[in-house]
Structure formats: C-alpha cells, structure tokens
Motif scaffolding. Structure first.
Motif, PDB file in Angstrom:
ATOM      1  N   ASP A  90      15.733  37.011  17.654  1.00  0.00           N
ATOM      2  CA  ASP A  90      14.537  37.282  16.854  1.00  0.00           C
ATOM      3  C   ASP A  90      13.394  37.740  17.741  1.00  0.00           C
ATOM      4  N   THR A  91      13.307  37.132  18.925  1.00  0.00           N
ATOM      5  CA  THR A  91      12.185  37.422  19.808  1.00  0.00           C
ATOM      6  C   THR A  91      12.377  38.728  20.561  1.00  0.00           C
ATOM      7  N   ALA A  92      13.533  38.848  21.222  1.00  0.00           N
ATOM      8  CA  ALA A  92      13.731  39.956  22.140  1.00  0.00           C
ATOM      9  C   ALA A  92      14.669  41.027  21.597  1.00  0.00           C
ATOM     10  N   GLY A  93      15.329  40.730  20.500  1.00  0.00           N
ATOM     11  CA  GLY A  93      16.384  41.614  20.015  1.00  0.00           C
ATOM     12  C   GLY A  93      15.912  43.030  19.742  1.00  0.00           C
ATOM     13  N   ALA A  94      14.738  43.158  19.136  1.00  0.00           N
ATOM     14  CA  ALA A  94      14.268  44.486  18.744  1.00  0.00           C
ATOM     15  C   ALA A  94      14.049  45.380  19.945  1.00  0.00           C
ATOM     16  N   ALA A  95      13.675  44.773  21.080  1.00  0.00           N
ATOM     17  CA  ALA A  95      13.358  45.561  22.265  1.00  0.00           C
ATOM     18  C   ALA A  95      14.582  45.912  23.094  1.00  0.00           C
ATOM     19  N   MET A  96      15.746  45.394  22.703  1.00  0.00           N
ATOM     20  CA  MET A  96      16.929  45.608  23.539  1.00  0.00           C
ATOM     21  C   MET A  96      17.661  46.885  23.160  1.00  0.00           C
ATOM     22  N   PRO A  97      18.378  47.471  24.125  1.00  0.00           N
ATOM     23  CA  PRO A  97      19.233  48.607  23.794  1.00  0.00           C
ATOM     24  C   PRO A  97      20.359  48.135  22.879  1.00  0.00           C
ATOM     25  N   PRO A  98      20.868  49.045  22.047  1.00  0.00           N
ATOM     26  CA  PRO A  98      21.835  48.668  21.001  1.00  0.00           C
ATOM     27  C   PRO A  98      23.018  47.842  21.492  1.00  0.00           C
ATOM     28  N   THR A  99      23.700  48.295  22.522  1.00  0.00           N
ATOM     29  CA  THR A  99      24.878  47.532  22.927  1.00  0.00           C
ATOM     30  C   THR A  99      24.478  46.217  23.576  1.00  0.00           C
ATOM     31  N   GLY A 100      23.318  46.170  24.189  1.00  0.00           N
ATOM     32  CA  GLY A 100      22.838  44.899  24.723  1.00  0.00           C
ATOM     33  C   GLY A 100      22.639  43.892  23.618  1.00  0.00           C
ATOM     34  N   ARG A 101      21.988  44.336  22.557  1.00  0.00           N
ATOM     35  CA  ARG A 101      21.776  43.429  21.421  1.00  0.00           C
ATOM     36  C   ARG A 101      23.113  43.027  20.822  1.00  0.00           C
ATOM     37  N   LEU A 102      24.011  43.984  20.677  1.00  0.00           N
ATOM     38  CA  LEU A 102      25.325  43.663  20.114  1.00  0.00           C
ATOM     39  C   LEU A 102      26.061  42.644  20.973  1.00  0.00           C
ATOM     40  N   ALA A 103      25.906  42.738  22.283  1.00  0.00           N
ATOM     41  CA  ALA A 103      26.584  41.782  23.156  1.00  0.00           C
ATOM     42  C   ALA A 103      26.063  40.369  22.901  1.00  0.00           C
ATOM     43  N   VAL A 104      24.759  40.251  22.717  1.00  0.00           N
ATOM     44  CA  VAL A 104      24.210  38.932  22.395  1.00  0.00           C
ATOM     45  C   VAL A 104      24.734  38.476  21.039  1.00  0.00           C
ATOM     46  N   GLU A 105      24.807  39.393  20.105  1.00  0.00           N
ATOM     47  CA  GLU A 105      25.344  39.040  18.792  1.00  0.00           C
ATOM     48  C   GLU A 105      26.795  38.591  18.903  1.00  0.00           C
ATOM     49  N   CYS A 106      27.499  39.127  19.875  1.00  0.00           N
ATOM     50  CA  CYS A 106      28.871  38.684  20.099  1.00  0.00           C
ATOM     51  C   CYS A 106      28.875  37.223  20.543  1.00  0.00           C
ATOM     52  N   GLY A 107      27.963  36.886  21.427  1.00  0.00           N
ATOM     53  CA  GLY A 107      27.836  35.487  21.835  1.00  0.00           C
ATOM     54  C   GLY A 107      27.575  34.589  20.644  1.00  0.00           C
ATOM     55  N   LEU A 108      26.754  35.082  19.750  1.00  0.00           N
ATOM     56  CA  LEU A 108      26.434  34.335  18.536  1.00  0.00           C
ATOM     57  C   LEU A 108      27.673  34.129  17.676  1.00  0.00           C
ATOM     58  N   GLU A 109      28.418  35.185  17.508  1.00  0.00           N
ATOM     59  CA  GLU A 109      29.637  35.096  16.685  1.00  0.00           C
ATOM     60  C   GLU A 109      30.628  34.118  17.307  1.00  0.00           C
ATOM     61  N   LEU A 110      30.658  34.099  18.621  1.00  0.00           N
ATOM     62  CA  LEU A 110      31.540  33.172  19.321  1.00  0.00           C
ATOM     63  C   LEU A 110      31.165  31.734  19.039  1.00  0.00           C
ATOM     64  N   VAL A 111      29.877  31.452  19.135  1.00  0.00           N
ATOM     65  CA  VAL A 111      29.435  30.084  18.893  1.00  0.00           C
ATOM     66  C   VAL A 111      29.772  29.681  17.460  1.00  0.00           C
ATOM     67  N   ARG A 112      29.620  30.614  16.540  1.00  0.00           N
ATOM     68  CA  ARG A 112      30.015  30.305  15.160  1.00  0.00           C
ATOM     69  C   ARG A 112      31.508  30.013  15.091  1.00  0.00           C
ATOM     70  N   GLY A 113      32.295  30.751  15.859  1.00  0.00           N
ATOM     71  CA  GLY A 113      33.736  30.484  15.911  1.00  0.00           C
ATOM     72  C   GLY A 113      34.022  29.082  16.419  1.00  0.00           C
ATOM     73  N   TYR A 114      33.310  28.705  17.472  1.00  0.00           N
ATOM     74  CA  TYR A 114      33.486  27.351  18.006  1.00  0.00           C
ATOM     75  C   TYR A 114      33.125  26.320  16.942  1.00  0.00           C
ATOM     76  N   LEU A 115      32.052  26.573  16.206  1.00  0.00           N
ATOM     77  CA  LEU A 115      31.629  25.598  15.183  1.00  0.00           C
ATOM     78  C   LEU A 115      32.668  25.500  14.068  1.00  0.00           C
ATOM     79  N   ARG A 116      33.223  26.639  13.686  1.00  0.00           N
ATOM     80  CA  ARG A 116      34.299  26.603  12.690  1.00  0.00           C
ATOM     81  C   ARG A 116      35.459  25.767  13.216  1.00  0.00           C
ATOM     82  N   TRP A 117      35.778  25.975  14.486  1.00  0.00           N
ATOM     83  CA  TRP A 117      36.885  25.218  15.073  1.00  0.00           C
ATOM     84  C   TRP A 117      36.568  23.726  15.092  1.00  0.00           C
ATOM     85  N   VAL A 118      35.329  23.387  15.386  1.00  0.00           N
ATOM     86  CA  VAL A 118      34.944  21.975  15.396  1.00  0.00           C
ATOM     87  C   VAL A 118      35.251  21.333  14.045  1.00  0.00           C
TER      88      VAL A 118
END
Lengths: 190, 190
Positions: B146-174
DNA sequence: GGGCCCATGTAAAAAGTTACATGATTAA
DNA sequence: TTAATCATGTAACTTTTTACATGGGCCC
C-alpha cells in the motif's frame, strides 16, 4: 559460500539495485534492510567485499559524485560489461532445479526485469516457462505423495503437502502476473 | 557458511534423519537426493565433515553394526546429548524473522516433529504460533504494498505480490494442518 | 578380469557471519 | 562536547562447493 560459477546471489542483487541508479555500499545495506523481497545480509562484511569483487571483475565502476556534501561516499554504477552480465542473468529461463529449490533466485530475476528494460514479450515468455516448470514440479510432488505419503510420519507428510500448497500458490500468482502483464499497454515498462 | 550459533541447517537435517534410525553418510546422501523436502547437497564434501563435527561435539555416536556384510559402513545414531539438542531445536517456536525469510527451517522442524515423539498438543501450539507470525507478516507485506507499491516498477511490485500469495498459501496450509492434527486420535503420532 | 556401484574421505578455494576498528558529520 | 548516525572497511572463523582420491564388493 558457493563458487557456483557466475556471480553469487548477493552479487546479482547488488547489480540489480545498482542498475536502478548509482548506489553506495551504505545505500545498498539500507535497501536490503528496507525491502521485503530478498533476505540479504545488511552486514558490511558481506557487502563491501562483494562490491570490491564486482569492481575487480569490471562489472561496476565508481560513479561521478553529485551530492558533494563533505561526506565520504563511493557510489557505483554498472559498467557496460556489468550491464551485459546482468541482462544475461535476467534472461536465463527458469531451470527445473531452480524451480524445485531456489524460487527466490527466480523471483529475484523477475523483480528486476521491468526496471532493466526487458520488453513485455520477453517477460511473458519467462512467465510461461516458469508455469511449465511449476506444473511439472507439482506433478512430481503429487506423485511422491501418492507413492511415499502413506509411509511417512504425519508431520513429515504435512510438510510435503505444504510444499505442494506453495507450488499451487506460485501457480496462482503466475495467472495473476500474466493478467497484469497482458493488460499493460504495449511498451509500458520501467 | 554461517556460524549462526547452534548447529547449521545441514547438521540439523542430519540429526533429524539419524533420529529416525542409524544412518551412514551414504544413507544420508541418498536421503537428501530422494526426498523432495529440503535442498541439501548430496556432496560428500558437505556431509562427511558435518558428521565428523557432530561426532566431535558428542551429538552422534557410531552405532553397533548389524548388517555385517563385508562392506565398510559407519552408521551413526543420536547420543543422549544429541537427542536433547535436537528436541530443543524442534521445540523452538517460530520467530518472526524466520517466518519472514527462512520458512524452510520452520518446515524442517515441523517435518521431524511426529517422528521425534512430540505430542499432539505441542505440535498444535507450534502451528498456532506459526499462524500468528504468518498473519503478522502478511499484514506487513500488505502495508508495504500500500505504501510503496505504486512507486515500484511493475515486475518489482509483482514479485512482492508473489511473496504475499505465498504467505496466503502457508496460511491455507496451516488450516489444513490443524484439521489433520485435530482429527488425529490422541497419542497417534510417530 | 573389468566395470560399476558402494562408501568414505581430503584439499583448495570461495563466500558469508560476527565482531571489531575507524573516522567524519550532524544534532542535542 | 558528546552522542548518534553516516560510511567504509578488516580479521578470524565457519561452512560449503567442486573436484579429486581411494578402495572394497558385486556381477557379467
């Protein structure tokens, strides 16, 4: 630790950040502590020697200093050879072994792609390759669970299932990324 | 590479496998190549020195040999001190920093828990702690985007979003893991 | 007997970790 | 002036990587 052939992961991350504009060692340390992606050490004992190595190999060079406040500050930028090496690394398609146990490196490459000026088509191709590798890896894990799962202790099996859930997460992200990349108007990168 | 205090990750993985029954260096190499979890080197240059270190520290000891075919074969088992150290490591609750950038270590601990005889309640508590850490990390990533995402280059932001999706995967697994662990009848581990 | 897997190791070199050392500049 | 922050480095230690070395048993 690994003399793995080319530059180490830390060195590549350094090249990636430097690629976005001249950076001093101190800048890089801050970048690594502030950024969520990548778990690199912010310790000077890692970064300054790595910078020295990159410089010796001719991949980076000191940049002319602009902000001339009195402080000692050595900013580096990519040399021509450095840019070539960095782009070659970015363009390496994801390998099966990497997808199985070093997705961080794959994501690190991806993260720098638009900033480095790769065009949308190349990035999409990378994502397509990645999806293929991920699907194959998913099948491999499923096969392993079907074969050996029953004989494993409960938490052992659950740990493998966690790996499975992760790969599914990556695949979901791939779909998301493709949508974002496809939606972007031609030439809209960096 | 890291003198991180206690035993290294490779050493802990070795202890974990040995914990399930006496193993030779060769057995351990095979275990690491065959198993999907964990990307440890199967190279003798890593494993034999690690075994020697563990032995010097008194964590493992040579086991009396059973299959006495002519082959030279040195199998190791955990010593009492080794079992203690291993259990202490298993019981360490997941730390925030670990969850952010070393989930492999967390999963490695979890994988060995039932085989090591931890009881269901302890395992559940571990999973509960893990969920708390994951949720906090998820919030951190969302905030960053939310804070820095808008200022990031597209694939940079997507990479962070990938981290986010991963954490959601871990939570589903939990959630999945908790269901499995809750469903298991009392005392049904190992 | 020859080739292949079993099985254990060693040696040189690289990279990272922790901890320390040093000095300049800014702010209280 | 004293403390904190900026900024760069070094030294010792540990682990890992790659590559090589060695030898016994098994099977054809």
């Amino acid at each position: 630790m690994p003399p793995a052939g080319g530059p180490s992961r830390l060195e590549l991350a350094l090249l990636g950040v430097i690629q976005g504009g001249p950076q001093s060692g101190y800048d890089l340390r801050k970048a690594f502590t502030a950024t969520p992606l990548s778990h690199f050490s912010d310790s000077p004992g890692a970064i300054y020697p790595a910078l020295a190595r990159l410089r010796e190999r001719g991949l980076i060079e000191p940049a002319p200093r602009e902000r001339s406040d009195g402080r000692r500050r050595v900013a580096f930028r990519l040399s021509a050879a450095g840019r070539r090496a960095f782009l070659a690394w970015l363009r390496r398609p994801p390998a099966a072994e990497e997808v199985a146990n070093d997705m961080d490196a794959v994501l690190l490459r991806f993260a720098f792609m638009s900033q480095a000026g790769l065009d949308l088509e190349e990035i999409r191709r990378f994502v397509d390759d990645l999806e293929g590798r991920l699907s194959a890896h998913l099948r491999g894990l499923e096969l392993f669970l079907d074969t050996a799962g029953a004989a494993m202790p409960p938490t052992g099996r659950l740990a493998v299932e966690c790996g499975l859930e992760l790969v599914r997460g990556y695949l979901r992200w791939v779909a998301h990324a493709r949508a974002q990349l496809g939606a972007a108007p031609k030439g809209e990168h960096a």
